[in-house]
Design an enzyme around this catalytic site. Structure first.
Site, short mmCIF file in Angstrom:
data_model
loop_
_atom_site.label_atom_id
_atom_site.label_comp_id
_atom_site.label_asym_id
_atom_site.label_seq_id
_atom_site.Cartn_x
_atom_site.Cartn_y
_atom_site.Cartn_z
N SER A 1 38.26 55.18 36.75
CA SER A 1 37.53 54.58 37.86
C SER A 1 38.35 53.50 38.57
CB SER A 1 36.24 53.96 37.34
OG SER A 1 35.52 53.38 38.41
N ALA B 1 42.60 42.44 41.84
CA ALA B 1 41.31 41.76 42.01
C ALA B 1 40.71 42.31 43.30
CB ALA B 1 41.50 40.25 42.07
N ASN C 1 30.05 50.46 33.84
CA ASN C 1 31.18 49.53 33.91
C ASN C 1 30.72 48.18 33.40
OD1 ASN C 1 33.35 47.98 34.54
ND2 ASN C 1 33.41 48.50 36.71
N CYS D 1 34.02 44.83 34.47
CA CYS D 1 34.92 44.46 35.56
C CYS D 1 35.17 42.96 35.53
CB CYS D 1 34.37 44.83 36.92
SG CYS D 1 35.53 44.33 38.23
#
Lengths: 262, 313
Positions: B29, B78, B135, B138
Site C-alpha cells: 500500500s 511523509a 493500516n 501510518c
C-alpha cells in the site's frame, strides 16, 4: 507501454564546469520523447543512491535512436551518473510527464536558468522546424558566463537569444528575468520557462501582470517519476496538490499556488 | 500418439485467509498508486493481488512539501495519506481495478476505532474488494494514532470492533515502531484477524545541515527500502512463530532473492513497496526470478519453501 531498457552510453562529455551531456542509445524513448518530457535514469547496480533521477530531454533523435540529457553534478545521483563512460549502461525509462503546448501569438519567449535550459532548447528546435512563421527569443541565464549552456544549439536552430549572468561575465549583469518585460513588448507572446524556483516565481509574476500565456517546466525531487509515490507534489491554485511528474512537469504558471511554494 | 511430455512450470499459487492468490507477490500500500501508473509498464494481471493506496474516512490533500528524502539504501516519506476518500474510491477507482480480475485489497486508515469500523462497513462488501488491510501503523498523520497502533490492547480493540462488520478477510498491517511486534500479532489474531501483514515503515528522520533543519516538512517520516529489510525479516520470522494465521511479509523487498527470504522465514505472501519506485519492473522481475529458482531447484510448488528456513527451538 512506456519503454524501460538498459541503455548504452554512446557519448558523455563536459560542456561547462560540472555540466555534462549524456547521450544514450535508446530508440524507443527517443522516438516518443516530446519537449518538456523527462526520463528516469539509474545506475544498474546501485542501492546507494537508491532512487532514479529525473532528467528533462535535451535532444531526441528519433532516426538515430539517441537521447541526450544535459545535467549538472549536484549530488550523489548525478555524481554517480558522471562515472558512466561510453560503453557502459544505465537503466532508462520514459518519456514521462506531459509536454509543452503549442504557442499562441506571434512571438515565443523562452526563459531558461542554469540546467533549466535543456528542455527549452529541445522545444526551440522543434518549434523552429515547424512550417509556421514565428519569432523565437530565448533569454538564458546562469551564475557566470562559462556556465551558460545550450547556446550553440540555439544558434543552430536560428533562435535569437540574450544572456544574463549574476556577475556580468556575459550579457546582462543581473537576473535573466530582468530581460523579460521588454521582450514581451510589441507582440502577443507565449512564454515557456524552466529554471530555479525563484526565477520561475519572477517569470510568473511578470507574465501574470501582462496576461501572457505562460508554461513552466518544474523540477522536484522524485522517488518514482510515474505518479505513484506522491512525493513530488506542488500546491495547486484553488487547493490540493499536483504531482510534478505526472500532472506536469509542465504547468500553466497560473495553476501554481505561489503563496504556498517553499 | 500422445503428445510428448510438456514440462509445466512450478505452481506459485498460495492461499491467504481462504483467498486463492495465483502467486505470492503483491504490491504494498502507498507504493503502487492504484496500479494505473504501473499498467503502463507491464500487465497487472500477473500479480497475486493489488494492494492500493490507503483510503481514509475523508479525502486528504496530503502533507505540505518536502514529502520525501533519500537515505542510504532507503527513503523517508511523509506523504500524509493523500487520497480522494471512500466515495470517490468506490465510484472511480474500484470499478477500474475490479475489471483487472485479480484480488484487490483495500488498505484503510483512520483516527479512531469508530472510523475504522465505518470504513470496513462501507467498503468490505463492495464488489471487487477481496480483503481489507487495516493500516494500524501510518507514522505520518498525527500523534494519537502513532501511539495507538503500537499497543496490543489498541490493536485488539480495533480488530475486534471491525471483525463483525467486515464482510471479507481482515488483515491488520502492523507497525514496527514497537517493542514487541509478536504481541501485536497475537492481539490481532485473538481479536479475529484473518492474517497480518508487516512491516509498515520505521519512523526516521533526516536533517539538512546547510539549512539546519529537518529535511521533511513533517519533520519525521517513514523509512522504507532495502535498508529496512533485515529488520522486517526478523519481525516476520518472529511473528510467524507467534501466531497461526498467515503472515504477509513486507519491508525492503527488491528482488526475487529478497522475496524468497521472506517466504522461507514463513511468510505466505510478500508485498513489494519502495522497489516499484526505483524499478517499475520490480514485481514482474521478482515473479520471473522466483519461478526460475523453483524450476532450477526442481520444486513444483512454492508452498514447499514457505517456512523452509525456520529452525527448531
Amino acid at each position: 507501454m512506456i519503454p524501460i531498457l538498459e541503455a548504452e552510453v554512446l557519448d558523455h562529455y563536459e560542456v561547462a564546469p560540472e555540466h555534462f551531456v549524456l547521450t544514450l542509445d535508446a530508440p524507443p524513448i527517443a522516438e516518443q520523447a516530446r519537449p518538456g518530457q523527462f526520463v528516469m535514469l539509474r545506475a544498474l547496480d546501485a542501492w546507494d543512491p537508491l532512487l532514479p533521477r529525473a532528467f528533462s530531454v535535451f535532444h531526441a533523435d528519433s532516426e538515430g535512436g539517441t537521447l541526450s540529457v544535459l545535467y549538472r553534478v549536484v549530488g550523489r545521483g548525478t555524481g554517480r551518473l558522471r562515472g558512466h563512460e561510453p560503453g557502459m549502461y544505465v537503466r532508462a525509462w520514459g518519456p514521462l510527464g506531459n509536454q509543452f503546448r503549442l504557442p499562441e501569438g506571434e512571438r515565443v519567449v523562452l526563459v531558461g536558468g542554469g540546467v533549466g535550459v535543456p528542455p527549452l532548447v529541445f522545444w526551440a528546435e522543434r518549434l523552429a522546424a515547424l512550417a509556421v512563421p514565428m519569432e523565437i527569443v530565448a533569454l538564458i541565464g546562469a551564475q557566470r558566463g562559462e556556465l551558460l549552456v545550450g547556446l550553440e544549439q540555439l544558434k543552430r536552430a536560428r533562435v535569437t537569444f540574450r544572456c544574463a549572468t549574476d556577475d556580468g561575465s556575459a550579457g546582462h549583469r543581473g537576473y535573466v528575468t530582468d530581460l523579460l518585460p521588454r521582450t514581451l513588448e510589441g507582440k502577443r507572446a507565449t512564454v515557456y520557462a524552466c529554471g530555479p524556483m525563484p526565477m520561475l516565481r519572477a517569470v510568473a509574476r511578470i507574465t501574470e501582470a501582462t496576461e501572457t500565456p505562460t508554461e513552466l517546466a518544474l523540477e522536484a525531487p522524485m522517488a518514482c517519476g510515474v505518479g505513484a509515490c506522491l512525493g513530488c507534489t506542488i500546491p495547486r491554485r484553488g487547493g490540493g496538490y499536483a504531482r510534478v511528474c505526472s500532472d506536469g512537469p509542465v504547468f500553466p504558471a497560473r495553476d501554481v499556488d505561489w503563496s504556498l511554494m517553499p | 500418439m500422445r503428445e510428448p511430455h510438456v514440462a509445466t512450470g512450478p505452481s506459485l499459487a498460495v492461499e491467504v485467509a481462504g483467498m486463492r492468490l495465483q502467486n505470492p507477490v503483491l504490491s504494498a500500500s502507498g507504493c503502487f498508486g492504484w496500479g494505473e501508473e504501473y499498467a503502463r509498464f507491464w500487465d497487472l494481471r500477473r500479480m497475486g493481488a493489488l494492494v492500493g493506496k490507503a483510503v481514509t474516512p475523508h479525502a486528504r490533500p496530503g502533507n505540505p512539501d518536502v514529502r520525501i528524502a533519500e537515505t542510504p539504501a532507503g527513503m523517508l516519506n511523509a506523504i500524509g495519506l493523500q487520497n480522494p476518500g471512500p466515495a470517490a474510491f468506490r465510484e472511480t477507482i474500484l470499478p477500474r481495478v475490479h475489471s483487472l480480475g485479480i484480488p484487490i485489497w483495500v488498505n484503510v486508515s483512520a483516527n479512531s476505532v469508530q472510523e475504522y469500523v465505518d470504513l470496513c462497513g462501507m467498503l468490505s462488501a463492495e464488489p471487487g474488494v477481496s480483503a481489507i488491510e487495516l493500516n494500524l501503523s501510518c507514522p505520518n498523520v498525527g500523534r494519537g494514532r502513532a501511539e495507538f497502533c503500537v499497543a496490543p490492547d489498541a490493536v485488539a480493540e480495533t480488530v475486534s470492533a471491525c471483525r463483525p462488520v467486515c464482510r471479507c478477510p481482515l488483515i491488520p498491517k502492523l507497525s514496527p515502531n514497537t517493542t514487541d511486534i509478536a504481541a501485536l500479532a497475537r492481539a490481532a489474531e485473538s481479536a479475529g484477524a484473518d492474517a497480518v501483514s508487516l512491516i509498515n515503515t520505521l519512523v526516521g528522520m533526516a536533517i539538512d545541515v546547510d539549512r539546519r533543519r529537518p529535511v521533511l516538512g513533517n519533520r519525521t517520516g517513514g523509512l522504507s527500502g532495502p535498508a529496512v529489510k533485515p529488520v522486517a525479516l526478523r519481525m516476520v520470522y518472529e511473528v510467524v512463530g507467534a501466531v497461526s494465521i498467515p503472515v504477509i511479509g513486507i519491508g525492503g523487498i527488491a528482488c526475487w532473492r529478497d522475496a524468497l527470504e521472506f517466504l522461507m522465514a514463513g511468510a505466505t505472501a510478500v508485498q513489494v513497496g519502495t522497489a516499484n519506485f526505483f524499478n517499475p519492473m520490480a514485481i514482474p522481475e521478482i515473479l520471473d526470478g522466483l519461478e526460475t529458482w523453483l524450476r532450477r531447484n526442481e520444486i513444483a510448488d512454492v508452498r514447499e519453501i514457505i517456512g523452509a528456513a525456520r529452525l527448531e527451538k
